[in-house]
Design a protein around this motif. Structure first.
Motif, PDB file in Angstrom:
ATOM      1  N   LEU A 172       2.934   5.215   9.479  1.00 28.37           N
ATOM      2  CA  LEU A 172       1.827   6.155   9.348  1.00 28.37           C
ATOM      3  C   LEU A 172       2.062   7.453  10.103  1.00 28.37           C
ATOM      4  CD1 LEU A 172      -1.220   3.719   9.696  1.00 28.37           C
ATOM      5  CD2 LEU A 172      -0.806   5.258   7.758  1.00 28.37           C
ATOM      6  N   TYR A 173       2.786   7.395  11.218  1.00 29.78           N
ATOM      7  CA  TYR A 173       2.892   8.583  12.071  1.00 29.78           C
ATOM      8  C   TYR A 173       3.500   9.787  11.360  1.00 29.78           C
ATOM      9  CZ  TYR A 173       4.243  11.805  15.707  1.00 29.78           C
ATOM     10  OH  TYR A 173       4.416  12.950  16.446  1.00 29.78           O
ATOM     11  N   PRO A 174       4.678   9.660  10.719  1.00 28.51           N
ATOM     12  CA  PRO A 174       5.229  10.863  10.069  1.00 28.51           C
ATOM     13  C   PRO A 174       4.364  11.367   8.923  1.00 28.51           C
ATOM     14  CG  PRO A 174       6.528   8.916   9.509  1.00 28.51           C
ATOM     15  CD  PRO A 174       5.589   8.515  10.608  1.00 28.51           C
ATOM     16  N   VAL A 213      -5.280   6.268   3.876  1.00 28.44           N
ATOM     17  CA  VAL A 213      -3.864   5.917   3.699  1.00 28.44           C
ATOM     18  C   VAL A 213      -3.533   4.590   4.374  1.00 28.44           C
ATOM     19  CG1 VAL A 213      -1.499   6.613   4.276  1.00 28.44           C
ATOM     20  CG2 VAL A 213      -3.124   8.298   3.392  1.00 28.44           C
ATOM     21  N   HIS A 214      -4.117   4.306   5.534  1.00 30.42           N
ATOM     22  CA  HIS A 214      -3.705   3.098   6.250  1.00 30.42           C
ATOM     23  C   HIS A 214      -4.108   1.831   5.493  1.00 30.42           C
ATOM     24  CE1 HIS A 214      -7.732   2.045   7.848  1.00 30.42           C
ATOM     25  NE2 HIS A 214      -7.187   0.962   8.356  1.00 30.42           N
ATOM     26  N   ILE A 215      -5.227   1.870   4.749  1.00 38.87           N
ATOM     27  CA  ILE A 215      -5.604   0.692   3.977  1.00 38.87           C
ATOM     28  C   ILE A 215      -4.634   0.485   2.816  1.00 38.87           C
ATOM     29  CG2 ILE A 215      -7.436  -0.427   2.648  1.00 38.87           C
ATOM     30  CD1 ILE A 215      -9.458   1.229   4.203  1.00 38.87           C
ATOM     31  N   TYR A 216      -4.302   1.569   2.108  1.00 37.51           N
ATOM     32  CA  TYR A 216      -3.317   1.458   1.023  1.00 37.51           C
ATOM     33  C   TYR A 216      -1.979   0.939   1.559  1.00 37.51           C
ATOM     34  CZ  TYR A 216      -6.061   3.714  -2.669  1.00 37.51           C
ATOM     35  OH  TYR A 216      -7.004   3.992  -3.631  1.00 37.51           O
ATOM     36  N   ALA A 223      -8.426   0.794  -2.672  1.00 35.92           N
ATOM     37  CA  ALA A 223      -7.455   0.472  -1.617  1.00 35.92           C
ATOM     38  C   ALA A 223      -7.593  -0.973  -1.165  1.00 35.92           C
ATOM     39  CB  ALA A 223      -7.647   1.418  -0.432  1.00 35.92           C
ATOM     40  N   TRP A 224      -8.820  -1.471  -1.064  1.00 40.08           N
ATOM     41  CA  TRP A 224      -9.038  -2.844  -0.604  1.00 40.08           C
ATOM     42  C   TRP A 224      -8.664  -3.879  -1.659  1.00 40.08           C
ATOM     43  CZ3 TRP A 224      -9.434  -4.241   4.154  1.00 40.08           C
ATOM     44  CH2 TRP A 224     -10.023  -3.409   5.105  1.00 40.08           C
ATOM     45  N   THR A 225      -8.791  -3.533  -2.935  1.00 39.19           N
ATOM     46  CA  THR A 225      -8.643  -4.542  -3.986  1.00 39.19           C
ATOM     47  C   THR A 225      -7.390  -4.402  -4.846  1.00 39.19           C
ATOM     48  OG1 THR A 225      -9.901  -3.239  -5.597  1.00 39.19           O
ATOM     49  CG2 THR A 225     -11.151  -4.736  -4.152  1.00 39.19           C
ATOM     50  N   PHE A 226      -6.877  -3.170  -4.987  1.00 39.58           N
ATOM     51  CA  PHE A 226      -5.806  -2.884  -5.956  1.00 39.58           C
ATOM     52  C   PHE A 226      -6.198  -3.408  -7.339  1.00 39.58           C
ATOM     53  CE2 PHE A 226      -1.776  -2.387  -3.083  1.00 39.58           C
ATOM     54  CZ  PHE A 226      -2.358  -1.270  -2.501  1.00 39.58           C
ATOM     55  N   ASP A 227      -7.461  -3.291  -7.681  1.00 38.84           N
ATOM     56  CA  ASP A 227      -7.969  -3.840  -8.927  1.00 38.84           C
ATOM     57  C   ASP A 227      -8.959  -2.860  -9.533  1.00 38.84           C
ATOM     58  OD1 ASP A 227      -9.007  -5.256 -11.030  1.00 38.84           O
ATOM     59  OD2 ASP A 227      -9.770  -6.928  -9.837  1.00 38.84           O
ATOM     60  N   LEU A 228      -8.595  -2.248 -10.666  1.00 41.29           N
ATOM     61  CA  LEU A 228      -9.469  -1.277 -11.309  1.00 41.29           C
ATOM     62  C   LEU A 228     -10.716  -1.914 -11.907  1.00 41.29           C
ATOM     63  CD1 LEU A 228      -6.807   0.981 -13.085  1.00 41.29           C
ATOM     64  CD2 LEU A 228      -8.233   1.599 -11.130  1.00 41.29           C
ATOM     65  N   MET A 231      -8.059   0.163  14.681  1.00 47.62           N
ATOM     66  CA  MET A 231      -8.634  -0.179  13.381  1.00 47.62           C
ATOM     67  C   MET A 231      -7.567  -0.753  12.458  1.00 47.62           C
ATOM     68  SD  MET A 231     -10.657   2.372  10.775  1.00 47.62           S
ATOM     69  CE  MET A 231     -11.758   2.922  12.080  1.00 47.62           C
ATOM     70  N   ALA A 232      -6.369  -0.190  12.517  1.00 51.61           N
ATOM     71  CA  ALA A 232      -5.267  -0.704  11.698  1.00 51.61           C
ATOM     72  C   ALA A 232      -4.926  -2.139  12.083  1.00 51.61           C
ATOM     73  CB  ALA A 232      -4.051   0.200  11.836  1.00 51.61           C
ATOM     74  N   LEU A 233      -5.061  -2.481  13.358  1.00 50.05           N
ATOM     75  CA  LEU A 233      -4.816  -3.862  13.784  1.00 50.05           C
ATOM     76  C   LEU A 233      -5.820  -4.797  13.130  1.00 50.05           C
ATOM     77  CD1 LEU A 233      -3.547  -6.057  15.565  1.00 50.05           C
ATOM     78  CD2 LEU A 233      -5.069  -5.307  17.422  1.00 50.05           C
ATOM     79  N   ASP A 234      -7.083  -4.422  13.122  1.00 49.40           N
ATOM     80  CA  ASP A 234      -8.111  -5.259  12.519  1.00 49.40           C
ATOM     81  C   ASP A 234      -7.849  -5.467  11.034  1.00 49.40           C
ATOM     82  OD1 ASP A 234     -10.468  -6.778  12.675  1.00 49.40           O
ATOM     83  OD2 ASP A 234     -11.692  -5.100  12.010  1.00 49.40           O
ATOM     84  N   HIS A 235      -7.459  -4.407  10.338  1.00 47.48           N
ATOM     85  CA  HIS A 235      -7.240  -4.505   8.903  1.00 47.48           C
ATOM     86  C   HIS A 235      -5.926  -5.216   8.588  1.00 47.48           C
ATOM     87  CE1 HIS A 235     -10.153  -0.876   8.469  1.00 47.48           C
ATOM     88  NE2 HIS A 235     -10.782  -2.019   8.665  1.00 47.48           N
ATOM     89  N   THR A 236      -4.950  -5.119   9.472  1.00 48.75           N
ATOM     90  CA  THR A 236      -3.733  -5.917   9.297  1.00 48.75           C
ATOM     91  C   THR A 236      -4.058  -7.396   9.379  1.00 48.75           C
ATOM     92  OG1 THR A 236      -2.376  -4.147  10.276  1.00 48.75           O
ATOM     93  CG2 THR A 236      -1.406  -6.354  10.175  1.00 48.75           C
ATOM     94  N   ARG A 237      -4.905  -7.750  10.318  1.00 49.25           N
ATOM     95  CA  ARG A 237      -5.335  -9.151  10.434  1.00 49.25           C
ATOM     96  C   ARG A 237      -6.067  -9.598   9.176  1.00 49.25           C
ATOM     97  NH1 ARG A 237      -9.908 -11.341  11.503  1.00 49.25           N
ATOM     98  NH2 ARG A 237     -10.846  -9.309  11.983  1.00 49.25           N
TER      99      ARG A 237
END
Length: 395
Positions: free
Chosen positions: A373-375, A329-332, A122-127, A42-48
């Motif tokens: 992310l691991y630690p 956390v992974h999206i942030y 997390a997706w936007t960083f926009d309040l 999932m992190a790969l998809d969101h990195t893309r």
């Protein structure tokens, strides 16, 4: 199948197997490893998503590397939601139906709130973005849990029928289009056809994950739960055979091109694009063939992972032990990496930089994200393992 599985469980009174347990709270290692694997993908998809601003089509069968990068992440949502249903069954062992139902209801509503608040930020960083919401995977997971909270009061065979009808039959509804329903269009977007829903004059929601057939996928996971109580060899054999049957069924049904996906495959100029066309099934909403293509191998992996140990398995299991925490956390983290990369590349600090790196660069950023992310996840998994409060079950 449902009746045979129930009869098998009834014949075998099995205590929680020590070969399955991981940690003091008796978590099942194979479930955590499989869930951790799809979380990593999932992190790969969101990195893309964050690092590829160019207007390319990730489902273009003439671009194998890009297509397969997207295709492998198709396993994430179906597996994640199936395992959520399976875990709901395991949570209910030794608890009353009322207590389990209450837990599913509260957790489901909690996930929906998080989707539209913390995850939206997390997706936007926009309040200022909360008037344009997206109903994504946490939304549909939470909504499916709310429905499952009601379904678990019913006999297992009824839950199996609900799952089967939704998964196998929902493509019959493809002919119903929201644009033909007038005022009912918004309801249909929520139920089956992805689209934009207006909530008054100022707020809108893009529904990426409609409820059907995802509710059926979670119900299928719950129905499958008794399989995890069988003797180890019987369990592995059942899971692998069921997964193999689904995979073979996908190949046969996809080959005849008659039902199961709105887009038929087609012969291309060479064999590789033809193969990719065969695999190019619809995710929004997930077609029957899409779900067979992903859940079949997932069940086989669940069987295989009962034998897997070692450092790599421990890393995946760590991710799988804290899926909610990992998801947020992974999206942030990936978004923050994109902002930092944008600042380094352009000198401008913006919340949503238009970054376009090569596919190799996407993979490098993905691996960096997993290392970071691991630690964090290991630390949180330790807190969760030691935590005694009731709220930890919602984390």
């Amino acid at each position: 199948m449902a009746r045979r599985l129930q009869e098998s469980v009834a014949r075998v009174a099995v205590p929680r197997s020590t070969s399955l347990a991981l940690g003091a709270k008796g978590r099942i290692a194979s479930i955590d490893i499989l869930r951790g694997l799809v979380m990593a993908l999932m992190a790969l998809d969101h990195t893309r998503d964050f690092f590829s601003a160019a207007g390319f089509n990730p489902r273009d069968v003439t671009e194998p590397a890009l297509f397969l990068t997207r295709w492998v992440t198709h396993f994430c949502a179906p597996t994640f939601i199936l395992l959520a249903g399976l875990s709901a069954f395991l949570y209910g062992r030794g608890r009353s139906v009322a207590k389990t139902s209450r837990f599913l209801l509260i957790r489901g509503l909690w996930l929906i709130v998080i989707e539209f608040t913390i995850v939206r930020l997390a997706w936007t960083f926009d309040l200022g973005s909360f008037h344009e919401l997206t109903a994504g995977v946490l939304w549909v997971t939470g909504a499916s849990m709310v429905v499952l909270a009601a379904l678990i009061w019913l006999p297992n065979w009824v839950i199996a029928v609900v799952a089967l009808v939704m998964i196998a039959g929902h493509n019959l509804l493809d002919v119903v289009r929201a644009e033909d329903l007038g005022e009912g269009a918004s309801v249909w977007h929520v139920l089956h056809q992805p689209g934009l829903v207006h909530l008054g004059d100022r707020v809108s929601v893009v529904v990426l994950y409609p409820l059907v057939p995802w509710i059926g996928v979670m119900a299928a996971g719950y129905w499958l739960g008794p399989a995890m109580q069988l003797e180890p060899e019987a369990r592995r054999r059942l899971l692998f055979r069921l997964g193999a049957a689904l995979t073979l069924g996908f190949v046969l049904l996809r080959a005849i091109n008659l039902y199961g996906d709105p887009a038929p495959w087609a012969v291309q100029e060479t064999w590789l694009p033809t193969l990719l066309s065969f695999l190019n099934c619809e995710k929004y909403p997930p077609s029957l063939l899409y779900l067979m293509m992903t859940l079949g191998p997932a069940l086989m992996l669940l069987a295989v992972f009962e034998h897997v140990r070692g450092s790599f398995a421990r890393v995946l299991a760590t991710f799988g032990q804290v899926p909610f925490f990992y998801y947020v956390v992974h999206i942030y983290l990936i978004h923050a990496l994109a902002v930092a990369a944008g600042l380094a590349m352009t000198g401008a600090l913006t919340s949503n930089p238009a970054i376009d790196v090569s596919l190799a660069g996407v993979y490098l950023v993905w691996l960096l994200a997993l290392v970071l992310l691991y630690p964090i996840c290991r630390w949180f998994a330790g807190l969760k393992e030691r935590g005694a409060g009731w709220w930890w079950s919602y984390m």
